[in-house]
Design an enzyme around this catalytic site. Structure first.
Site, PDB file in Angstrom:
ATOM      1  N   TYR A  12       0.842  -1.198   0.000  1.00  0.00           N
ATOM      2  CA  TYR A  12       0.000   0.000   0.000  1.00  0.00           C
ATOM      3  C   TYR A  12       0.879   1.250   0.000  1.00  0.00           C
ATOM      4  O   TYR A  12       0.716   2.142  -0.841  1.00  0.00           O
ATOM      5  CB  TYR A  12      -0.914  -0.069   1.229  1.00  0.00           C
ATOM      6  CG  TYR A  12      -1.627   1.188   1.610  1.00  0.00           C
ATOM      7  CD1 TYR A  12      -2.647   1.700   0.794  1.00  0.00           C
ATOM      8  CD2 TYR A  12      -1.321   1.869   2.780  1.00  0.00           C
ATOM      9  CE1 TYR A  12      -3.322   2.861   1.158  1.00  0.00           C
ATOM     10  CE2 TYR A  12      -1.988   3.018   3.147  1.00  0.00           C
ATOM     11  CZ  TYR A  12      -2.984   3.512   2.340  1.00  0.00           C
ATOM     12  OH  TYR A  12      -3.648   4.654   2.706  1.00  0.00           O
ATOM     13  N   LYS A  16       1.596   3.862  -3.647  1.00  0.00           N
ATOM     14  CA  LYS A  16       1.233   5.273  -3.806  1.00  0.00           C
ATOM     15  C   LYS A  16       2.384   6.037  -4.460  1.00  0.00           C
ATOM     16  O   LYS A  16       2.179   6.832  -5.367  1.00  0.00           O
ATOM     17  CB  LYS A  16       0.935   5.894  -2.438  1.00  0.00           C
ATOM     18  CG  LYS A  16      -0.339   5.365  -1.819  1.00  0.00           C
ATOM     19  CD  LYS A  16      -0.923   6.404  -0.906  1.00  0.00           C
ATOM     20  CE  LYS A  16      -1.168   5.891   0.465  1.00  0.00           C
ATOM     21  NZ  LYS A  16      -1.736   6.870   1.367  1.00  0.00           N
ATOM     22  N   TYR A  26       4.762   8.871 -17.662  1.00  0.00           N
ATOM     23  CA  TYR A  26       3.742   8.976 -18.719  1.00  0.00           C
ATOM     24  C   TYR A  26       3.714  10.402 -19.276  1.00  0.00           C
ATOM     25  O   TYR A  26       3.610  10.611 -20.480  1.00  0.00           O
ATOM     26  CB  TYR A  26       2.379   8.605 -18.111  1.00  0.00           C
ATOM     27  CG  TYR A  26       1.384   8.089 -19.116  1.00  0.00           C
ATOM     28  CD1 TYR A  26       1.525   6.823 -19.684  1.00  0.00           C
ATOM     29  CD2 TYR A  26       0.304   8.866 -19.495  1.00  0.00           C
ATOM     30  CE1 TYR A  26       0.611   6.353 -20.610  1.00  0.00           C
ATOM     31  CE2 TYR A  26      -0.619   8.405 -20.422  1.00  0.00           C
ATOM     32  CZ  TYR A  26      -0.458   7.146 -20.972  1.00  0.00           C
ATOM     33  OH  TYR A  26      -1.357   6.684 -21.894  1.00  0.00           O
ATOM     34  N   GLN A  29       6.873  10.744 -21.461  1.00  0.00           N
ATOM     35  CA  GLN A  29       6.781   9.907 -22.664  1.00  0.00           C
ATOM     36  C   GLN A  29       5.816  10.487 -23.695  1.00  0.00           C
ATOM     37  O   GLN A  29       6.079  10.494 -24.880  1.00  0.00           O
ATOM     38  CB  GLN A  29       6.292   8.518 -22.232  1.00  0.00           C
ATOM     39  CG  GLN A  29       6.161   7.512 -23.345  1.00  0.00           C
ATOM     40  CD  GLN A  29       7.498   6.807 -23.618  1.00  0.00           C
ATOM     41  OE1 GLN A  29       8.385   6.817 -22.781  1.00  0.00           O
ATOM     42  NE2 GLN A  29       7.614   6.229 -24.784  1.00  0.00           N
ATOM     43  N   THR A  42      -9.533  11.357   4.668  1.00  0.00           N
ATOM     44  CA  THR A  42     -10.669  12.201   4.282  1.00  0.00           C
ATOM     45  C   THR A  42     -11.945  11.533   4.753  1.00  0.00           C
ATOM     46  O   THR A  42     -12.045  10.309   4.765  1.00  0.00           O
ATOM     47  CB  THR A  42     -10.694  12.367   2.750  1.00  0.00           C
ATOM     48  OG1 THR A  42      -9.436  12.867   2.332  1.00  0.00           O
ATOM     49  CG2 THR A  42     -11.779  13.318   2.299  1.00  0.00           C
ATOM     50  N   ARG A  55     -12.058   1.785   7.872  1.00  0.00           N
ATOM     51  CA  ARG A  55     -11.507   3.100   8.226  1.00  0.00           C
ATOM     52  C   ARG A  55     -12.055   3.559   9.565  1.00  0.00           C
ATOM     53  O   ARG A  55     -13.178   3.218   9.951  1.00  0.00           O
ATOM     54  CB  ARG A  55     -11.873   4.144   7.157  1.00  0.00           C
ATOM     55  CG  ARG A  55     -11.475   3.709   5.800  1.00  0.00           C
ATOM     56  CD  ARG A  55     -10.311   4.328   5.321  1.00  0.00           C
ATOM     57  NE  ARG A  55      -9.008   4.023   5.774  1.00  0.00           N
ATOM     58  CZ  ARG A  55      -7.987   3.970   4.943  1.00  0.00           C
ATOM     59  NH1 ARG A  55      -8.193   4.125   3.670  1.00  0.00           N
ATOM     60  NH2 ARG A  55      -6.774   3.773   5.407  1.00  0.00           N
TER      61      ARG A  55
HETATM   62  N1  UDP Z   1      -8.175   2.478  13.987  1.00  0.00           N
HETATM   63  C1  UDP Z   1      -8.715   2.145  15.232  1.00  0.00           C
HETATM   64  N2  UDP Z   1      -9.890   1.445  15.240  1.00  0.00           N
HETATM   65  C2  UDP Z   1     -10.570   1.093  14.108  1.00  0.00           C
HETATM   66  C3  UDP Z   1     -10.009   1.435  12.853  1.00  0.00           C
HETATM   67  C4  UDP Z   1      -8.804   2.134  12.827  1.00  0.00           C
HETATM   68  O1  UDP Z   1      -8.152   2.463  16.290  1.00  0.00           O
HETATM   69  O2  UDP Z   1     -11.642   0.467  14.217  1.00  0.00           O
HETATM   70  C5  UDP Z   1      -6.916   3.247  13.981  1.00  0.00           C
HETATM   71  C6  UDP Z   1      -5.837   2.671  13.076  1.00  0.00           C
HETATM   72  O3  UDP Z   1      -5.068   1.724  13.783  1.00  0.00           O
HETATM   73  C7  UDP Z   1      -5.043   3.936  12.736  1.00  0.00           C
HETATM   74  C8  UDP Z   1      -6.100   5.041  12.721  1.00  0.00           C
HETATM   75  O4  UDP Z   1      -7.213   4.526  13.463  1.00  0.00           O
HETATM   76  O5  UDP Z   1      -4.100   4.225  13.750  1.00  0.00           O
HETATM   77  C9  UDP Z   1      -6.556   5.443  11.322  1.00  0.00           C
HETATM   78  O6  UDP Z   1      -6.912   4.267  10.619  1.00  0.00           O
HETATM   79  P1  UDP Z   1      -7.466   4.315   9.131  1.00  0.00           P
HETATM   80  O7  UDP Z   1      -7.439   2.916   8.602  1.00  0.00           O
HETATM   81  O8  UDP Z   1      -8.767   5.030   9.102  1.00  0.00           O
HETATM   82  O9  UDP Z   1      -6.420   5.237   8.356  1.00  0.00           O
HETATM   83  P2  UDP Z   1      -4.811   5.085   8.130  1.00  0.00           P
HETATM   84  O10 UDP Z   1      -4.227   4.145   9.133  1.00  0.00           O
HETATM   85  O11 UDP Z   1      -4.657   4.583   6.713  1.00  0.00           O
HETATM   86  O12 UDP Z   1      -4.301   6.476   8.321  1.00  0.00           O
END
Ligand code: UDP
Length: 182
Positions: A12, A16, A26, A29, A42, A55
Site C-alpha cells: 500500500y 502510492k 507517462y 513519454q 478524508t 476506516r
Molecule cells: N483504527 C482504530 N480502530 C478502528 C479502525 C482504525 O483504532 O476500528 C486506527 C488505526 O489503527 C489507525 C487510525 O485509526 O491508527 C486510522 O486508521 P485508518 O485505517 O482510518 O487510516 P490510516 O491508518 O490509513 O491512516
C-alpha cells in the site's frame, strides 16, 4: 518517518509512490500535462463503510450508533488529521483548474492532529452513545503520526481546510442516521 519496505502494508505504502513515478513517466513519454494530488485521511457523507473497509471514522460512527464498544487499536495515542470531503474536493478542483499547479505534487489534507482516543471520545459524545471503548492490538506498522505539510497548497492555490473536525463529524453522523446505517 522510516517505512518498513517489506511489512504487511508495504504494498500500500509503496504503490502510492510508484503511482506518482508512473504518472511522471507517462507525462514525459507522451508530452502531457499532469498534476499529482496527495490526499490524506478524508471523511464525510457517503464515505465507504463496512467491515471490508475498516476506516476509523465510519467504524467508530457505526459502533457508536449501535451502542457497540468502539475498537481503539493500540493505546489510541497515534494521531491522524482528517479532512472534510468538501474541503478536499474544492482543493482538487482548484488544482485541476490552475496552470500554476502544472507538474506539481501537492498535499491536500488537514494539519490539525487528534489522537485516535480523542476521536473515539468525540464520536461517543456527538452521537450521545452509551458505547464504551475497548482496546485491541495495534496493527503491524500502523503509523504513529500522519500529518501533511500544506505550504504548497496555500502558496499555489491559496487553499487550506476550513471545516473543523467536529462539524465534519456532525454532518457525517447525520448522513449515517439518515441512511439507516445504525
Ligand atoms: N483504527 C482504530 N480502530 C478502528 C479502525 C482504525 O483504532 O476500528 C486506527 C488505526 O489503527 C489507525 C487510525 O485509526 O491508527 C486510522 O486508521 P485508518 O485505517 O482510518 O487510516 P490510516 O491508518 O490509513 O491512516
Amino acid at each position: 518517518m522510516s517505512r518498513n519496505p517489506v511489512g504487511p502494508r508495504s504494498c500500500y505504502d509503496e504503490s502510492k509512490r510508484a503511482g506518482e513515478a508512473i504518472i511522471k513517466a507517462y507525462e514525459l513519454q507522451h508530452d502531457l500535462n499532469t498534476k499529482i494530488v496527495r490526499i490524506f485521511n478524508t471523511s464525510g457523507p457517503r464515505i465507504r463503510h463496512g467491515p471490508e473497509f475498516g476506516r476509523v471514522i465510519p467504524n467508530f460512527i457505526y459502533q457508536a450508533l449501535n451502542n457497540e464498544d468502539l475498537t481503539v487499536f493500540g493505546d489510541g495515542s497515534q494521531t491522524r488529521s482528517f479532512t472534510y470531503v468538501v474541503d478536499e474536493i474544492e482543493g482538487i478542483l482548484k488544482i485541476v483548474g490552475r496552470k500554476e499547479t502544472l507538474g506539481e505534487v501537492i498535499n491536500l489534507g488537514n494539519n490539525q492532529e487528534f489522537t485516535i482516543l480523542e476521536l473515539a471520545k468525540l464520536i461517543i459524545e456527538l452521537t450521545n452513545s452509551e458505547s464504551k471503548i475497548t482496546f485491541l492490538p495495534l496493527p503491524i506498522d500502523d503509523p504513529a503520526r500522519r500529518c501533511p505539510v500544506l505550504e504548497k497548497a496555500k502558496k499555489l492555490i491559496n487553499w487550506e481546510p476550513t471545516t473543523p473536525l467536529k462539524e465534519g463529524l456532525r454532518k457525517t453522523i447525520a448522513w449515517f442516521k439518515d441512511n439507516d446505517f445504525e
